[in-house]
Design a protein around this motif. Structure first.
Motif, PDB file in Angstrom:
ATOM      1  N   ALA A  90     -16.500 -11.267  14.268  1.00  0.00           N
ATOM      2  CA  ALA A  90     -17.097 -10.405  13.246  1.00  0.00           C
ATOM      3  C   ALA A  90     -16.437  -9.028  13.257  1.00  0.00           C
ATOM      4  O   ALA A  90     -16.130  -8.459  12.204  1.00  0.00           O
ATOM      5  N   LEU A  91     -16.200  -8.488  14.434  1.00  0.00           N
ATOM      6  CA  LEU A  91     -15.560  -7.186  14.562  1.00  0.00           C
ATOM      7  C   LEU A  91     -14.130  -7.222  14.020  1.00  0.00           C
ATOM      8  O   LEU A  91     -13.732  -6.359  13.225  1.00  0.00           O
ATOM      9  N   LEU A  92     -13.360  -8.220  14.395  1.00  0.00           N
ATOM     10  CA  LEU A  92     -11.977  -8.332  13.926  1.00  0.00           C
ATOM     11  C   LEU A  92     -11.922  -8.547  12.416  1.00  0.00           C
ATOM     12  O   LEU A  92     -11.059  -7.991  11.742  1.00  0.00           O
ATOM     13  N   THR A  93     -12.853  -9.326  11.895  1.00  0.00           N
ATOM     14  CA  THR A  93     -12.907  -9.553  10.452  1.00  0.00           C
ATOM     15  C   THR A  93     -13.217  -8.254   9.725  1.00  0.00           C
ATOM     16  O   THR A  93     -12.576  -7.918   8.723  1.00  0.00           O
ATOM     17  N   ARG A  94     -14.174  -7.491  10.228  1.00  0.00           N
ATOM     18  CA  ARG A  94     -14.529  -6.213   9.609  1.00  0.00           C
ATOM     19  C   ARG A  94     -13.360  -5.232   9.681  1.00  0.00           C
ATOM     20  O   ARG A  94     -13.030  -4.560   8.706  1.00  0.00           O
ATOM     21  N   LEU A  95     -12.700  -5.166  10.823  1.00  0.00           N
ATOM     22  CA  LEU A  95     -11.550  -4.277  10.969  1.00  0.00           C
ATOM     23  C   LEU A  95     -10.402  -4.704  10.051  1.00  0.00           C
ATOM     24  O   LEU A  95      -9.736  -3.865   9.458  1.00  0.00           O
ATOM     25  N   ASN A  96     -10.200  -6.010   9.920  1.00  0.00           N
ATOM     26  CA  ASN A  96      -9.156  -6.516   9.032  1.00  0.00           C
ATOM     27  C   ASN A  96      -9.433  -6.096   7.594  1.00  0.00           C
ATOM     28  O   ASN A  96      -8.526  -5.671   6.876  1.00  0.00           O
ATOM     29  N   ARG A  97     -10.685  -6.195   7.166  1.00  0.00           N
ATOM     30  CA  ARG A  97     -11.048  -5.767   5.807  1.00  0.00           C
ATOM     31  C   ARG A  97     -10.813  -4.275   5.630  1.00  0.00           C
ATOM     32  O   ARG A  97     -10.313  -3.838   4.596  1.00  0.00           O
ATOM     33  N   THR A  98     -11.169  -3.496   6.639  1.00  0.00           N
ATOM     34  CA  THR A  98     -10.976  -2.052   6.564  1.00  0.00           C
ATOM     35  C   THR A  98      -9.494  -1.708   6.431  1.00  0.00           C
ATOM     36  O   THR A  98      -9.115  -0.871   5.604  1.00  0.00           O
ATOM     37  N   VAL A  99      -8.665  -2.342   7.223  1.00  0.00           N
ATOM     38  CA  VAL A  99      -7.218  -2.098   7.155  1.00  0.00           C
ATOM     39  C   VAL A  99      -6.677  -2.519   5.796  1.00  0.00           C
ATOM     40  O   VAL A  99      -5.896  -1.790   5.180  1.00  0.00           O
ATOM     41  N   ARG A 100      -7.102  -3.678   5.307  1.00  0.00           N
ATOM     42  CA  ARG A 100      -6.653  -4.157   3.999  1.00  0.00           C
ATOM     43  C   ARG A 100      -7.068  -3.192   2.886  1.00  0.00           C
ATOM     44  O   ARG A 100      -6.277  -2.873   2.007  1.00  0.00           O
ATOM     45  N   ASP A 101      -8.328  -2.723   2.920  1.00  0.00           N
ATOM     46  CA  ASP A 101      -8.813  -1.771   1.907  1.00  0.00           C
ATOM     47  C   ASP A 101      -8.055  -0.452   1.971  1.00  0.00           C
ATOM     48  O   ASP A 101      -7.715   0.137   0.941  1.00  0.00           O
ATOM     49  N   THR A 102      -7.780   0.017   3.187  1.00  0.00           N
ATOM     50  CA  THR A 102      -7.038   1.268   3.363  1.00  0.00           C
ATOM     51  C   THR A 102      -5.618   1.132   2.837  1.00  0.00           C
ATOM     52  O   THR A 102      -5.112   2.021   2.147  1.00  0.00           O
ATOM     53  N   ALA A 103      -4.971   0.012   3.123  1.00  0.00           N
ATOM     54  CA  ALA A 103      -3.606  -0.223   2.634  1.00  0.00           C
ATOM     55  C   ALA A 103      -3.585  -0.305   1.110  1.00  0.00           C
ATOM     56  O   ALA A 103      -2.689   0.254   0.468  1.00  0.00           O
ATOM     57  N   GLN A 104      -4.579  -0.961   0.530  1.00  0.00           N
ATOM     58  CA  GLN A 104      -4.639  -1.066  -0.929  1.00  0.00           C
ATOM     59  C   GLN A 104      -4.841   0.310  -1.552  1.00  0.00           C
ATOM     60  O   GLN A 104      -4.190   0.647  -2.545  1.00  0.00           O
ATOM     61  N   ALA A 105      -5.711   1.123  -0.975  1.00  0.00           N
ATOM     62  CA  ALA A 105      -5.938   2.474  -1.489  1.00  0.00           C
ATOM     63  C   ALA A 105      -4.664   3.309  -1.392  1.00  0.00           C
ATOM     64  O   ALA A 105      -4.336   4.075  -2.309  1.00  0.00           O
ATOM     65  N   ALA A 106      -3.921   3.153  -0.298  1.00  0.00           N
ATOM     66  CA  ALA A 106      -2.665   3.892  -0.125  1.00  0.00           C
ATOM     67  C   ALA A 106      -1.638   3.456  -1.165  1.00  0.00           C
ATOM     68  O   ALA A 106      -0.921   4.283  -1.728  1.00  0.00           O
ATOM     69  N   ARG A 107      -1.563   2.145  -1.429  1.00  0.00           N
ATOM     70  CA  ARG A 107      -0.634   1.657  -2.446  1.00  0.00           C
ATOM     71  C   ARG A 107      -1.003   2.189  -3.825  1.00  0.00           C
ATOM     72  O   ARG A 107      -0.135   2.598  -4.598  1.00  0.00           O
ATOM     73  N   GLN A 108      -2.306   2.219  -4.135  1.00  0.00           N
ATOM     74  CA  GLN A 108      -2.753   2.739  -5.427  1.00  0.00           C
ATOM     75  C   GLN A 108      -2.448   4.234  -5.540  1.00  0.00           C
ATOM     76  O   GLN A 108      -2.008   4.706  -6.582  1.00  0.00           O
ATOM     77  N   ARG A 109      -2.677   4.963  -4.459  1.00  0.00           N
ATOM     78  CA  ARG A 109      -2.380   6.400  -4.470  1.00  0.00           C
ATOM     79  C   ARG A 109      -0.885   6.638  -4.670  1.00  0.00           C
ATOM     80  O   ARG A 109      -0.475   7.509  -5.442  1.00  0.00           O
ATOM     81  N   ALA A 110      -0.069   5.856  -3.990  1.00  0.00           N
ATOM     82  CA  ALA A 110       1.378   6.000  -4.137  1.00  0.00           C
ATOM     83  C   ALA A 110       1.817   5.641  -5.550  1.00  0.00           C
ATOM     84  O   ALA A 110       2.664   6.319  -6.135  1.00  0.00           O
ATOM     85  N   ALA A 111       1.236   4.590  -6.125  1.00  0.00           N
ATOM     86  CA  ALA A 111       1.595   4.185  -7.485  1.00  0.00           C
ATOM     87  C   ALA A 111       1.198   5.252  -8.491  1.00  0.00           C
ATOM     88  O   ALA A 111       1.914   5.487  -9.473  1.00  0.00           O
ATOM     89  N   THR A 112       0.080   5.917  -8.248  1.00  0.00           N
ATOM     90  CA  THR A 112      -0.365   6.981  -9.145  1.00  0.00           C
ATOM     91  C   THR A 112       0.512   8.216  -8.992  1.00  0.00           C
ATOM     92  O   THR A 112       0.921   8.834  -9.971  1.00  0.00           O
ATOM     93  N   THR A 113       0.806   8.569  -7.762  1.00  0.00           N
ATOM     94  CA  THR A 113       1.612   9.762  -7.485  1.00  0.00           C
ATOM     95  C   THR A 113       3.065   9.561  -7.871  1.00  0.00           C
ATOM     96  O   THR A 113       3.703  10.467  -8.407  1.00  0.00           O
ATOM     97  N   TYR A 114       3.584   8.386  -7.582  1.00  0.00           N
ATOM     98  CA  TYR A 114       4.986   8.089  -7.852  1.00  0.00           C
ATOM     99  C   TYR A 114       5.080   6.875  -8.774  1.00  0.00           C
ATOM    100  O   TYR A 114       5.213   5.747  -8.306  1.00  0.00           O
TER     101      TYR A 114
END
Length: 73
Positions: free
Chosen positions: A25-49
């Motif tokens: 459960a902990l690893l699954t939750r952490l995996n989701r958090t990392v995935r969400d953070t990476a997606q947000a970073a990609r969206q921010r980069a796409a918006t900025t650049y």
């Protein structure tokens, strides 16, 4: 778990003193958090650049020398 090559027993031993949450459960939750953070970073980069963005020579030079983010808009 075997596909991901995780040693659940070892993970449980490491995590148990920190939390009572089951290791999977902990690893699954952490995996989701990392995935969400990476997606947000990609969206921010796409918006900025946007796709057609090309940095100027000064921006490239600044990034190599200072490592600071030059473009803020």
């Amino acid at each position: 778990m075997k596909v991901a090559d995780w040693d659940t027993a070892r993970t449980r031993d490491i995590i148990a003193p920190i939390t009572q949450e089951p290791a999977l459960a902990l690893l699954t939750r952490l995996n989701r958090t990392v995935r969400d953070t990476a997606q947000a970073a990609r969206q921010r980069a796409a918006t900025t650049y946007p796709e057609d963005y090309a940095p100027s020579a000064d921006e490239v030079s600044d990034l190599w020398t200072t490592g600071a983010e030059v473009r803020t808009s």
